[in-house]
Structure formats: structure tokens, C-alpha cells
Design an enzyme around this catalytic site. Structure first.
Site, PDB file in Angstrom:
ATOM      1  N   CYS A   1      -1.329  11.089   3.267  1.00  0.00           N
ATOM      2  CA  CYS A   1      -2.153  12.092   2.591  1.00  0.00           C
ATOM      3  C   CYS A   1      -2.862  11.534   1.372  1.00  0.00           C
ATOM      4  O   CYS A   1      -2.693  10.384   0.984  1.00  0.00           O
ATOM      5  CB  CYS A   1      -1.289  13.288   2.201  1.00  0.00           C
TER       6      CYS A   1
ATOM      7  N   HIS B   1      -7.718   7.421  -2.448  1.00  0.00           N
ATOM      8  CA  HIS B   1      -8.232   6.198  -3.077  1.00  0.00           C
ATOM      9  C   HIS B   1      -9.435   6.549  -3.937  1.00  0.00           C
ATOM     10  O   HIS B   1      -9.577   6.091  -5.068  1.00  0.00           O
ATOM     11  CB  HIS B   1      -8.676   5.175  -2.027  1.00  0.00           C
TER      12      HIS B   1
ATOM     13  N   ALA C   1      -0.690  10.208  -1.418  1.00  0.00           N
ATOM     14  CA  ALA C   1      -0.185   8.866  -1.097  1.00  0.00           C
ATOM     15  C   ALA C   1      -1.238   7.811  -1.403  1.00  0.00           C
ATOM     16  O   ALA C   1      -0.928   6.735  -1.924  1.00  0.00           O
ATOM     17  CB  ALA C   1       0.232   8.790   0.367  1.00  0.00           C
TER      18      ALA C   1
ATOM     19  N   ARG D   1       6.264   0.935  -1.629  1.00  0.00           N
ATOM     20  CA  ARG D   1       5.241  -0.065  -1.296  1.00  0.00           C
ATOM     21  C   ARG D   1       5.607  -1.365  -2.002  1.00  0.00           C
ATOM     22  O   ARG D   1       6.143  -1.351  -3.099  1.00  0.00           O
ATOM     23  CB  ARG D   1       3.855   0.422  -1.720  1.00  0.00           C
TER      24      ARG D   1
END
Lengths: 536, 459
Positions: free
Chosen positions: A55, A189, A58, A89
Site C-alpha cells: 500500500c 513513493h 508501505a 526492509r
């Protein structure tokens, strides 16, 4: 197998509406020179179809802001989102300097409860920011919205602005990155990068010293990739002023406008930042790729060509000449065991393209590839950008309007210089996408799902399949080695020259592991009893 | 130092959770649903929830975790998620052909007030649920409870499928709680040894500890079948192993299906296992087989053999209430000293129970179980009163490294070691394994630290 038949077989099980939609996202590559067929990408995921995607939160908190060590990242929401993005991550960071701050090992959350949902969470957020400030006194505090925050209407930006003003020495800003926005991580992003550009870039006028100073955009230092690229840049005498956002710190973002070139690794997650840095500050950008030894060499040469200094051009050649023999030695050693094998890559917004380079160097053929969250330009090249339709989901993601900065705009190259460089073969603002680099009749599939992955593996039997953790074990149950290209399965780095060596060895290990020969027990191979012990 | 910013001085926090000792409800619902045969869990929310839960479960169990999502968009968030869920149910039954779809909600769908029973009813009327197939559900808003309550809620969702025919089936329902697949297998083995026919739900054994054979089955052989769940309403009784994970489902069967229940602790450690075995014996009206008494004796033997190394060693623990209660009792029973205990799962009864279990110790244990009962606080407690051993999930390794304390990984999630799926920690054999792990951790440390003069071969 005929790719058209494969496509038909895959679609045959879907309800008609799903089949129509998926048909546009599954493309048989018939790329000709200057012409690539159109693929549908960056569209909604179909409910109930088991997707690889995540999503917006994230993409924003996890991917872009996650790797910055000295900002306190507070997730405003129930506990889960903060928990799942806590150290999962593999962004490495170097916080070894004596006074370095590193909050990446921490998870901060407002842990909203039902009363916060009912009565609003702004007060709790304010208190949480205060508690974080009192405990740590960081340079920056970022706030990330989760789904319910947008729905109940908490004004996180107002709270952030109020606290920033109150503290005076701590930059507090927020991200409206609710998980339901956009269609994938990609929207996150964009939201993250916009806020970094708005609240950080340009705040610090002192960049790193160096004759050849660049920013590396879209490199996240998974498994230490960024460290290896930095090693190469250093060796060449190139200064990496700021990486967006692997191994990054607050000050690096703040001084990003002082570099003289932006080198873009992951086009998908950050090309718009490169554009904005050019418009506002006059810094040109080029696409680079440090995945694959020859791609890394090519990228170093492009950077040297941009600066145009003979000394640098020669130094880069020296470095390549020094590094390459070790890479080639390993490639030659491994290649007899990998030559002719096949790979499938379904990952990210750039890796499914970049990693084809490494497989090529191993003599392996990529027979199918696709992205999880990329857009059409990442498949077909930037020439499709003017024709892209903005749909309802994309319209909700803010596009910053940027103008040349009155004080700080300074074109690094004149129009004539840029033109001359372009004529000598250095392409600015250029990315041709994945499709032109793939063979005819290969299959390009956007947002591949679990069912299609299984079908593809069954029908085409690749020697290796690359995706993420969610796909790892369903593929391996089929007896096909699976390589994670998000987290690298604890491996890496795979960028640069040392990374290429690591990758060659890893793929050799995977495709030639003895374990794939143990699937059947002797009595399963030969179920018929043909003899019996004669025990007297 | 990896947690270099954690100060020794403890200041009170009211709003900020740091390094949580819990996660959110939906992941528990997803894990529980995987223990139903032929079941595809479905997350009714935005797709990130599902991606996060699948990733976390995959990293822990190292097995494929399939689950659907309603993939909410901004529009669905405004107008409601009914259309998304109906389409998802249709697509899942068509493409993946599960026997059961287990829907759980998220903070998103709960905030907008989607009504699951109504949507599932509509799906049934619209013919989206094929004949003979089932949809079960649980409400699991992330802003209530924790992953533990999410598990419990989905277990209750399973119990809601129970039917009462009036003819008893002679079986005992056992709700194991959020334990490993190997633990569920061990509970079945123990029940078999005692001679009690059980319906275990959920049951992830065979599903999340499966073989590698070149074949991928989205729905492996294991799991509680729908027929078993339906039959649970005819069982002679229900044993819920753990108040937090299992009691609600058991009480539901008690109230709605008149199947009486008893809530026990999770059978971890000597005494909790004793109580479990004793309860099974009483229910079945049989004598405990010698084989099981033998296993118990082996655990007691190991405790006496290892006792000198355990005696008065201080332990800090983080984890989930049901597990921690049994573990603290176990540690006290072998003369170790549980010193600091945190669980992010709310419930005042937990702290009370831990205090009761540690009442005989010559000091007061630090215990907390609310929003700020997190690993940040646990670390601060440790800085103020150091311990000899840490027990908990992988996130504790950061404290372990900074403070140089040995860590026994136990609980959820374990992201950096393997084997937990295969070796039970419930029952007497599980107790032996736990003690082996604890002893190894302590003695490896002793071997590392002993000066050359006193370095020992025989220990």
C-alpha cells in the site's frame, strides 16, 4: 510453448470481467525498433486476486523514509502498520560516527485505540510528538498517516506545523499516505518524495565538498548496494552528496540542491524528484544502473562524460580496468553452469528490468518479467509520458508545481553544453523502459498475481524465479529456486562490481543446489515392487 | 549500540508506543484461519494490510501464506467496501476454489462501518458462494486488542459454524491458541495417547510445516475440516488452552450450543501440562497411560539435572499473555527468577496473574500489559535491573546485543532462526526442548566468559 496459448490458458479460469482486465496487463513482446506495444499498468488491483502489491503507507514510510537514520518516524494509527514496517526492509545504514543518531532500530507509533478513532487522534499525536522530542531531541520528526486517520479527518499537517513552531529546533512534517490511496506502493513513493522536496531539500546550503558532485536518486541500500556504489564513486573521485534514500541522513536531503548532477537508479520511485531538482535548481539528470558489471561500468562512464574532465574520464577507465578482471573471472567460472538457463523476474518498479543485466552476464535468458507497481513509462519508455491518461486514482496523488528558485537556481550546464553532450551520446532525462531490452515473444506481465505465477512456472518451467517474500515459498514448493529481489534473502550487495560477483555466485548456488533433486523418495520414483529381499 | 537512544531513566509516556510488544488484530485472524482445511483468509481492507500480514507470517513460518484482499481504493473508503468484498468473494471461489473463505475486517473497513454479516448474506443471495462452500468471518478492528484478540475473534468465528443435532459425538473440542504447527501436532499426539478423540481448532499442522515435494498445494491436507467445526456443537466439552486466545470461542459454544467448557493455561511447562493431562483424563474417564507418565518423569529428571544452572537466574520476557503466564509459572517452578515481563496485549488480569505466580519470590516482579508496555520500557527496566536471560521474539536481539544478554527466541515473530515450526514447546517433550534451549544459552555464555583457569570440559 506459444506465448499466445499461455496467455489464453492463464485467462481461461478468470470470470469474464477479470479476464478482460488482466488481458491488457499481459503482453507478448513484439517490440520492434522505435515501437513498443502498449501495456496497461498502474491500475487498480482486482479485489480477491492475490496480488504482490502493498500500500501507499508501505511505499511512503517503509520504502522512502525508512532508510533515513536520524529522523524519528512516528506512525499515526493502530499498532500494526508501524510494527510491520519495523526493520523488515534490509536498508543498511552507517551510523558509526561517534555522534551519529540512528532511529531505524526503533518503531514509534501512536497506537490508536477505539476512543481515538471516535473522538479524533490529534491530541494523542501532539502528545506523542512531544514525548518523542523530550526523549530524543532529533533534528526531524515525521508523521505518517494510516487508513483510519484520513477517514476520521485528523489534520496531521496542522499538528506537525504547530509542533515545529513550538520546538524551533526540530523540523516536524507529515505525510498523508493512507493505505487506501493510489493503487500501489508507487503512490506512497510520490507522497514521500514530494514532502522531502518541500520540507527538506534546500534547507542546508553546505553540501559535501568535491570536484565532481552528484546525488544518487532511487537507491535504497538494500543489503549494502549503496555502500558498494559509494565505494566505486569514491574510488573514481566522484562525490556522492546525497542518496535518496539509502544510508541517508537529514542533512544530505537538505543539501541535495548543491550537487551538479542527479543520477537516477530507480526511475519509478523518483523520476519526478529529478525533474523538480532540474526545474527548481538547474541540476540535469541522467538514468544510471549499477546492477550488472557492464551496466555499472557504463553508468560510471556516463557520469564522467557529463563532467567532461579528461582526468575523471581516465580515472573511471582505470577503476573499471582494475575491477573488471575479478568480475570476469567469476563469470567465466560460473557460466558453464548457468549458460542457457532461464529466469523470470516480477518485482518492484525497476529491479525486474535492471536484474536482467546480471542474468545476461551469466548467459541466462529472461523469458518473462513484469513490475509490481510501475507505470507505463517504466515498461515502454518516457516517450509515452505525454499521452498517459490521468485516472481517478492518480489524480488524488499530489503533483508539485515547481518553478526556478529565485536565489538558488543555477543551470549547471548551458543549453549549448547540454546539446553537445546529447549529440555525443549522453541522453538526459531519458529512460527507454524494460520492454525494448527484452526478446521477442517473451511475456511482460504487470501486477502478476499468485495464480498466474504458479501457471507461468508450471508451463514455462524457468530455472529461477525472482520476486518477494510472499511469493518465495509457493514457487519453491514447485521445486523451482526462488530468489528474493526485494530483500535479497539476506544476501547482497548485488550492485556494482563486487555485487555482480556476489550475484553470480548466488545464482550458481541456487540453480545448481542439490536440494532440487531430492523432491521424490526412491519409492515414489519406482512405486512398483520389482524385487524382494530373500531373508532366510 | 543499536538502541543507543534508550535512556536508563524512565519517564512516563502516555501517547507514544516505542518498540511494541504486540501487533494488530487482523494478522491473528489470518493465522487462525489458515488452520481450517481448504480455507483462504481474506482481509477486508486496503491491500497493504494483507501484504504486511502475509509477509510477517511467511517470514516466521517459512511457508506460503495465501490470502485475499478487498484492495480498497479511495472511492471504496468513502462509499463502503461492499462491492469490493462481493467481487472478491466471487473471484476467490472461481479462481482458487477454496472450501471456506474466512473474512476479517481491518481498521479501515471498521471505521467506515462495513457490516460483514449483511455483505456475506448478500453474497449468499447473489449466488456468489458456491453450494457446499462457506464464508466465516470475524470483526478485527486494529485499534482494539492485539494480534492475540484477532486470533481469538476468528476462533469465535469458527465456533459460530458449530451445529447442535442433539446427538453427542463423543469428542472433546480443544482450542490450542496461537501456538506453532508443531505444538498443535503435539496436542493431538498427547490426546491420542490419553485416548481422547478431539476436534482441534484451529489446526495449522500440516499446513504451515509442510513438505517440499515439487508440488504446490494452495490448500494442503491439514487443518480442521468444516465438518469437524459443524460437529463441534455436539461435543461433550471444550478445553480452551489460554484465556486470551481461546476462551471466547469456548464460551460461545457453552452459551450457544450447550457444550460445557473449561479454560486452562497453555500446556507449556511441567505444571500447566500436568493440568492439561489431568483434565483430559477426567473428561475421558480413563487412566493416564504409563508412556505419558514416563515423558513427565523425563522432564522432571532434566529439571533436576540442570537445576544448578537455572537456580536464581533472572529473566526478562516479552510476548503474549497466554504464553507468558505458562512460561512464568514454568520458570518459577525451576527456581529461575522472572524479573521483568511485558505484553502489549491489554487485559489487567494478566498482570494480576503474573503477580500471583511470582508471589512467593523475594522481590516484586515488574509487569505491565498496556499500550506503553513495550520493549522500550522493558529495555529501560533491564538497564535499571540487569538480567541473565531474555525470552521472547526476534526483536529482543537488539536489546540482547546492546546489553550482552543471552536470548532464547520463543513466541511470535521469529524472523532470524528456524526450527520453531517443527519442534513443539508444549507438553512434557516441549518442556524438555525449552529447557535445552535455556541451558544452552546460559552455558554458551558461561563458556564464552569463563577465564582460562576455570574453563571446564565437564559441566
Amino acid at each position: 510453448m506459444d506465448p499466445a496459448a499461455i496467455k489464453e490458458e492463464m485467462l481461461s479460469k478468470y470470470p469474464p470481467k477479470v479476464a478482460r482486465k488482466r488481458a491488457k496487463q499481459i503482453m507478448i513482446n513484439e517490440a520492434l525498433e522505435n515501437e513498443t506495444p502498449e501495456i496497461t499498468a498502474n491500475v487498480r488491483t482486482i479485489p480477491g486476486i492475490i496480488t504482490m502489491r502493498g500500500c501507499t503507507y508501505a511505499g511512503c514510510k517503509g520504502v522512502i523514509m525508512g532508510p533515513t537514520r536520524d529522523i524519528v518516524n512516528i506512525t499515526h494509527g493502530p499498532i500494526g502498520c508501524g510494527f510491520y514496517s519495523w526493520l523488515t526492509r534490509r536498508n543498511q545504514t552507517d551510523a558509526t560516527a561517534p555522534d551519529a543518531q540512528n532511529y531505524m532500530t526503533y518503531c514509534f507509533s501512536t497506537d490508536m485505540q477505539d476512543k481515538d478513532i471516535i473522538f479524533g487522534g490529534e491530541k494523542k499525536l501532539e502528545a506523542a510528538i512531544q514525548e518523542a522530542y523530550d526523549l530524543f531531541h532529533p533534528k526531524g520528526i515525521c508523521v505518517f498517516a494510516t487508513c483510519p486517520v484520513g477517514l476520521i479527518g485528523d489534520d496531521i499537517h496542522a499538528v506537525a506545523a504547530k509542533m515545529k513552531k513550538k520546538f524551533g529546533d526540530c523540523n516536524v512534517f507529515a505525510f498523508s499516505c493512507e493505505g487506501y490511496k493510489g493503487v500501489s506502493q508507487s503512490a506512497g513513493h510520490h507522497i514521500a518524495n514530494n514532502q522531502v522536496f518541500r520540507h527538506l531539500v534546500g534547507a542546508e546550503d553546505e553540501g559535501k565538498p568535491g570536484k565532481y558532485c552528484i546525488n544518487l536518486l532511487g537507491e535504497y541500500n538494500i543489503g549494502g548496494d549503496g555502500f558498494e556504489i559509494d565505494r566505486l564513486l569514491n574510488k573514481c573521485g566522484i562525490t556522492n552528496n546525497a542518496t535518496f534514500s539509502g544510508n541517508s541522513s537529514y542533512d544530505q536531503f537538505a543539501s541535495a540542491h548543491t550537487a551538479d548532477l542527479n543520477a537516477v537508479m530507480c526511475h519509478r520511485s523518483i523520476n519526478y524528484v529529478a525533474d523538480m531538482l532540474e526545474v527548481k535548481y538547474g541540476i540535469p539528470w541522467i538514468k544510471v544502473n549499477f546492477i550488472g558489471a557492464s551496466a555499472a561500468a557504463k553508468s560510471l562512464r556516463k557520469i564522467a562524460q557529463y563532467f567532461g574532465d579528461q582526468e575523471l574520464i581516465e580515472r573511471v577507465e582505470e577503476v573499471i580496468a582494475e575491477e573488471m578482471p575479478a568480475v570476469q573471472a567469476v563469470a567465466e567460472e560460473v557460466r558453464p553452469r548457468t549458460e542457457g538457463k532461464t529466469a523470470m523476474l516480477f518485482v518492484g518498479g525497476s529491479r525486474a528490468h535492471h536484474y536482467q543485466e546480471l542474468f545476461k552476464e551469466l548467459g541466462m535468458k529472461t523469458i518473462s518479467a513484469g513490475y509490481e507497481f510501475a507505470h507505463r513509462d517504466d515498461y515502454e519508455g518516457r516517450h509515452v509520458l505525454p499521452g498517459l491518461k490521468v485516472d481517478a486514482d492518480s489524480r488524488n496523488i499530489e503533483e508539485l508545481e515547481v518553478e526556478a528558485d529565485e536565489a538558488l537556481y543555477s543551470p549547471r550546464k548551458s543549453e549549448e553544453e547540454l546539446k553537445a553532450l546529447a549529440e555525443s551520446g549522453l541522453d538526459f532525462k531519458s529512460y527507454d523502459g524494460m520492454i525494448p531490452d527484452m526478446d521477442e515473444k517473451t511475456m511482460v506481465i504487470d501486477d502478476l498475481n499468485q495464480y498466474e505465477a504458479e501457471k507461468m512456472v508450471e508451463m514455462l518451467k524457468p530455472d529461477i524465479f525472482c520476486a518477494g517474500i510472499k511469493e518465495k515459498f509457493s514457487i519453491q514448493k514447485l521445486g523451482i529456486p526462488m530468489k528474493q529481489l526485494h530483500s535479497y534473502d539476506s544476501g547482497g550487495p548485488y550492485a556494482g562490481f563486487k555485487g555482480a560477483i556476489n550475484f553470480y555466485r548466488e545464482i550458481d548456488r541456487l540453480v545448481n543446489s542439490k536440494v532440487w533433486g531430492y523432491m521424490k523418495a526412491p519409492w515414489q520414483e519406482n512405486p512398483e515392487l520389482s524385487a524382494t529381499y530373500v531373508w532366510e | 549500540m543499536l538502541l543507543r537512544h534508550t535512556p536508563q531513566e524512565i519517564t512516563e509516556r502516555h501517547a507514544l508506543t516505542i518498540n511494541p510488544a504486540k501487533t494488530c488484530q487482523p494478522i491473528g485472524a489470518m493465522y487462525a484461519a489458515l488452520g481450517v482445511h481448504g480455507c483462504l483468509p481474506h482481509s477486508h481492507g486496503s491491500q497493504g494490510c494483507c501484504a504486511y500480514h502475509r509477509s510477517a507470517l511467511t517470514r516466521h513460518y517459512k511457508e506460503p501464506i495465501s490470502a485475499g484482499t478487498s484492495s480498497f481504493t479511495e472511492g471504496a473508503s468513502v462509499f463502503g467496501g461492499q462491492a469490493n468484498l462481493l467481487q472478491a468473494i466471487d473471484n476467490m471461489f472461481t479462481v482458487y476454489e477454496p472450501e471456506v473463505v474466512a473474512v476479517h475486517t481491518t481498521c479501515l473497513s471498521e471505521t467506515i462501518g462495513d457490516d460483514l454479516p449483511q455483505i456475506i448474506d448478500k453474497a449468499t443471495k447473489d449466488g456468489k458462494i458456491p453450494k457446499g462452500k462457506h464464508v466465516i468471518y470475524a470483526n478485527t478492528p486494529s485499534y482494539v486488542g492485539s494480534h492475540v484478540t484477532g486470533f481469538s475473534n476468528m476462533v469465535k468465528g469458527m465456533a459460530m459454524k458449530a451445529e447442535t443435532t442433539g446427538v453427542k459425538n463423543g469428542k472433546v473440542n480443544v482450542i490450542p491458541g496461537w501456538v506453532e504447527p508443531a505444538d498443535m501436532e503435539e496436542i493431538k499426539r498427547l490426546s491420542g495417547l490419553i485416548g481422547v478423540d478431539i476436534i482441534l481448532f484451529p489446526d495449522t499442522s500440516g499446513i504451515l510445516n509442510g513438505p517440499l515435494s515439487g508440488e504446490y498445494k494452495m490448500f494442503p491436507e491439514g487443518g480442521t475440516t468444516m465438518a469437524e467445526l459443524q460437529s463441534a456443537g455436539d461435543s461433550i466439552g471444550t478445553l480452551a488452552l489460554g484465556e486470551w486466545c481461546s476462551a471466547d470461542g469456548a464460551r460461545y459454544l457453552d452459551t450457544n450450543n450447550k457444550v460445557p467448557c473449561r479454560v486452562l493455561d497453555m500446556p507449556i511447562g511441567l505444571m500447566a501440562t500436568d493440568r492439561f493431562v489431568d483434565a483430559m483424563r477426567i473428561i475421558a474417564g480413563v487412566s493416564v497411560p504409563e508412556e505419558l507418565s514416563h515423558e513427565r518423569g523425563q522432564l522432571v529428571d532434566i529439571i533436576s539435572d540442570m537445576h544448578q544452572y537455572f537456580f536464581h537466574k533472572k529473566v526478562a520476557l516479552a510476548g503474549d499473555p497466554d504464553q507468558l503466564i505458562s512460561m512464568v509459572e514454568f520458570l518459577v517452578s525451576i527456581d529461575m527468577c522472572p524479573t521483568h515481563v511485558v505484553s502489549g496485549t491489554p487485559g489487567k488480569a494478566f498482570a494480576k496473574r503474573i503477580r500471583e505466580l511470582t508471589a512467593g519470590l523475594p522481590y516484586e516482579v515488574n509487569v505491565k500489559c498496556d499500550q506503553t508496555a513495550d520493549m522500550f520500557l522493558l529495555h529501560q527496566w533491564i538497564k535499571n535491573e540487569p538480567v541473565d536471560l531474555l525470552i521472547g521474539n526476534s526483536y529482543l536481539k537488539y536489546i540482547a546485543r546492546d546489553e550482552d544478554i543471552p536470548l532464547v527466541r520463543w513466541g511470535f515473530p521469529i524472523l532470524d532462526r528456524q526450527g520453531h515450526q517443527y519442534f513443539p514447546t508444549v507438553g512434557y517433550k516441549g518442556g524438555i526442548r525449552l529447557l535445552e534451549k535455556i541451558l544452552n544459552a546460559l552455558l554458551d555464555r558461561k563458556d564464552r566468559d569463563d577465564p582460562e583457569q576455570s574453563f571446564e570440559l565437564v559441566m
